[in-house]
Design an enzyme around this catalytic site. Structure first.
Site, PDB file in Angstrom:
ATOM      1  N   ASP A 175      -0.450  59.465  36.381  1.00  0.00           N
ATOM      2  CA  ASP A 175      -0.923  58.660  37.510  1.00  0.00           C
ATOM      3  C   ASP A 175      -2.068  59.363  38.231  1.00  0.00           C
ATOM      4  O   ASP A 175      -3.043  58.727  38.638  1.00  0.00           O
ATOM      5  CB  ASP A 175       0.227  58.396  38.490  1.00  0.00           C
ATOM      6  CG  ASP A 175       1.195  57.342  37.975  1.00  0.00           C
ATOM      7  OD1 ASP A 175       0.772  56.494  37.171  1.00  0.00           O
ATOM      8  OD2 ASP A 175       2.367  57.378  38.378  1.00  0.00           O
ATOM      9  N   ASP A 217      -1.951  53.466  41.120  1.00  0.00           N
ATOM     10  CA  ASP A 217      -1.202  54.488  40.396  1.00  0.00           C
ATOM     11  C   ASP A 217      -0.704  55.589  41.326  1.00  0.00           C
ATOM     12  O   ASP A 217       0.357  56.168  41.107  1.00  0.00           O
ATOM     13  CB  ASP A 217      -2.075  55.088  39.284  1.00  0.00           C
ATOM     14  CG  ASP A 217      -2.308  54.094  38.160  1.00  0.00           C
ATOM     15  OD1 ASP A 217      -1.326  53.502  37.689  1.00  0.00           O
ATOM     16  OD2 ASP A 217      -3.467  53.906  37.769  1.00  0.00           O
ATOM     17  N   HIS A 235      15.355  69.426  42.828  1.00  0.00           N
ATOM     18  CA  HIS A 235      16.767  69.185  43.120  1.00  0.00           C
ATOM     19  C   HIS A 235      17.453  68.830  41.808  1.00  0.00           C
ATOM     20  O   HIS A 235      16.837  68.253  40.910  1.00  0.00           O
ATOM     21  CB  HIS A 235      16.917  68.033  44.120  1.00  0.00           C
ATOM     22  CG  HIS A 235      18.337  67.717  44.467  1.00  0.00           C
ATOM     23  ND1 HIS A 235      19.097  68.508  45.303  1.00  0.00           N
ATOM     24  CD2 HIS A 235      19.141  66.699  44.088  1.00  0.00           C
ATOM     25  CE1 HIS A 235      20.302  67.988  45.425  1.00  0.00           C
ATOM     26  NE2 HIS A 235      20.350  66.883  44.698  1.00  0.00           N
ATOM     27  N   ASP A 250      -3.025  53.789  33.916  1.00  0.00           N
ATOM     28  CA  ASP A 250      -2.308  54.206  32.709  1.00  0.00           C
ATOM     29  C   ASP A 250      -1.340  53.105  32.301  1.00  0.00           C
ATOM     30  O   ASP A 250      -0.771  52.403  33.138  1.00  0.00           O
ATOM     31  CB  ASP A 250      -1.595  55.553  32.899  1.00  0.00           C
ATOM     32  CG  ASP A 250      -0.589  55.555  34.030  1.00  0.00           C
ATOM     33  OD1 ASP A 250      -0.736  54.755  34.976  1.00  0.00           O
ATOM     34  OD2 ASP A 250       0.346  56.370  33.984  1.00  0.00           O
ATOM     35  N   ASP A 257       7.596  59.640  39.450  1.00  0.00           N
ATOM     36  CA  ASP A 257       8.161  58.939  38.294  1.00  0.00           C
ATOM     37  C   ASP A 257       9.534  59.512  37.993  1.00  0.00           C
ATOM     38  O   ASP A 257       9.785  60.697  38.230  1.00  0.00           O
ATOM     39  CB  ASP A 257       7.265  59.080  37.058  1.00  0.00           C
ATOM     40  CG  ASP A 257       6.291  57.921  36.910  1.00  0.00           C
ATOM     41  OD1 ASP A 257       6.779  56.796  36.675  1.00  0.00           O
ATOM     42  OD2 ASP A 257       5.085  58.134  37.041  1.00  0.00           O
ATOM     43  N   LYS A 311      12.794  50.990  33.328  1.00  0.00           N
ATOM     44  CA  LYS A 311      12.298  50.523  34.623  1.00  0.00           C
ATOM     45  C   LYS A 311      12.915  49.181  34.988  1.00  0.00           C
ATOM     46  O   LYS A 311      13.315  48.394  34.131  1.00  0.00           O
ATOM     47  CB  LYS A 311      10.772  50.371  34.591  1.00  0.00           C
ATOM     48  CG  LYS A 311      10.012  51.669  34.523  1.00  0.00           C
ATOM     49  CD  LYS A 311       8.519  51.454  34.497  1.00  0.00           C
ATOM     50  CE  LYS A 311       7.990  50.974  35.827  1.00  0.00           C
ATOM     51  NZ  LYS A 311       6.500  51.054  35.869  1.00  0.00           N
ATOM     52  N   CYS A 324      10.337  54.739  30.030  1.00  0.00           N
ATOM     53  CA  CYS A 324       9.833  53.690  30.908  1.00  0.00           C
ATOM     54  C   CYS A 324      10.438  52.330  30.568  1.00  0.00           C
ATOM     55  O   CYS A 324      10.245  51.367  31.305  1.00  0.00           O
ATOM     56  CB  CYS A 324       8.304  53.635  30.860  1.00  0.00           C
ATOM     57  SG  CYS A 324       7.554  53.879  32.488  1.00  0.00           S
TER      58      CYS A 324
END
Length: 396
Positions: free
Chosen positions: A130, A88, A181, A271, A107, A58, A55
């Site tokens: 989430d 979330d 994918h 979260d 995410d 981000k 994270c």
């Protein structure tokens, strides 16, 4: 002569290998910006030599807010909770009036470690969180995987290991993997979209960010510090025990803590992830009724082993400067910015814990229930909610 040449070659080889191990250059800002303090992070690497994964990869909240403000996205009447009041998860009602309301989230981030299986477990846990935060039961997930260019057998092995980690975590959450994918890329990356069903009552029964009430206490269920620890790990500065402690919290699900929060009259929940503890606390405050302020007790915030040592060495996530732009929500920032724990308020978390708001009279019972369930062993009351004052967040 042969022995001499062997020793010379051995010396050259070892020196060359050290360039990729113990003699790696330390990626940190210049010394004046390398210590915690009032101006410690102001000039922290505008273009960091090493960009963090997880994270910490981000895009900063300020950039995202400006982008979303320009989007004017299409919507439909079935969307009950979307970008007009981001939470979330989005909440969508499929099938018309009286239909089941579904929580949807996604995410995605690149890896921050060299173990595809553990990375898969953490990425899946992070995505599921989430749904857990809103007390939704995850039903199905779809994965999108990026695997580095390599020999076919290596690609197959990496993808198999990563998806095995995903499957292990989804199975624990009783969530089905229904598709996905894959593609080649420069770095191992993984994302999941997750759909879940809300408790009886639909949107009105979901825990959202915006339910803070006067008299509430805020409980943080996991210690913070994953951002600085894995930033140090990238630079070969983190001790193994620090990394192991961080990983142990990152693979721990938020499902049980969320369920127990609901049973203990929780009023709001989110979260703690990429925007750090302060960023997500600010989101809760902004989404709640006007006139509230939060007192955040800095010394009560649980932190991971090694996090303070990383701060002392000036090691931070590459997302730290963007997160620190949110310091304006702290009413008395100048009084606390020299404390060692202060920079960790902005530390981006990967697969972080829940920040649960509930009546102060239920907080101790909630923490006791977590202990009894053998989860969230570091959970602690870190803040209180009151009315009046100057609004915003007051550090104590």
């Amino acid at each position: 002569e042969g022995a001499y040449l062997w020793k010379l070659k051995d010396y050259i080889d070892r020196k060359w290998m050290r360039n990729y191990s113990t003699d790696l250059p330390v990626m940190r800002p210049d010394e004046p910006e390398a210590r915690a303090g009032a101006d410690a992070l102001n000039k922290l690497t505008k273009a960091a030599a090493m960009r963090c994964g997880g994270c910490g990869a981000k895009v900063g909240k300020s950039v995202l807010d400006r982008v979303v403000a320009q989007l004017n996205p299409p919507t439909r009447k079935e969307v009950k909770l979307g970008l007009d009041a981001p939470d979330d998860c989005a909440i969508v009602a499929f099938g018309g009036p009286g239909s089941t309301e579904v929580a949807q989230t996604v995410d995605f981030f690149r890896s921050f470690m060299d173990d595809p299986y553990v990375f898969g477990r953490i990425a899946a846990n992070h995505a599921l969180s989430d749904c857990h935060a809103m007390c939704a039961q995850p039903i199905s997930a779809m994965a999108i995987a990026v695997v580095p260019f390599a020999d076919e057998k290596i690609v197959e092995n990496d993808l198999t290991q990563m998806m095995a980690g995903v499957n292990a975590t989804l199975r624990e959450a009783d969530c089905a993997l229904v598709g996905g994918h894959s593609c080649e890329g420069t770095e191992l990356s993984l994302g999941l979209s997750v759909s879940g069903t809300l408790p009886s009552g639909g949107q009105s029964a979901a825990l959202t960010k915006g339910g803070l009430r006067e008299g509430d206490a805020l409980v943080l269920t996991k210690p913070i510090g994953t951002g600085v620890i894995f930033a140090a790990h990238m630079r070969r500065l983190a001790k193994g025990v620090w990394v192991d402690s961080a990983l142990a919290t990152m693979v721990e699900s938020n499902q049980v803590p969320a369920k127990l929060a609901r049973e203990h009259s929780a009023t709001a929940c989110t979260d703690v992830t990429g925007f750090g503890l302060l960023g997500h606390l600010a989101e809760m405050l902004n989404a709640s009724e006007d006139g509230l302020c939060v007192t955040l007790m800095l010394l009560e915030v649980p932190i991971l082993p090694g996090a303070i040592e990383c701060v002392r060495e000036g090691v931070f996530s590459s997302l730290q400067p963007q997160n620190r732009a949110l310091k304006h929500v702290i009413v008395n920032d100048a009084d606390f910015c020299e404390q060692e724990k202060y920079p960790l308020l902005f530390d981006p978390q990967t697969s972080g814990g829940l920040l649960v708001s509930l009546p102060a009279s239920r907080a101790d019972d909630y923490i006791a229930a977590l202990r009894k369930a053998d989860v969230a062993h570091n959970a602690a009351v870190v803040a209180t909610v009151a009315r009046g004052g100057d609004g915003g967040v007051v550090l104590a």
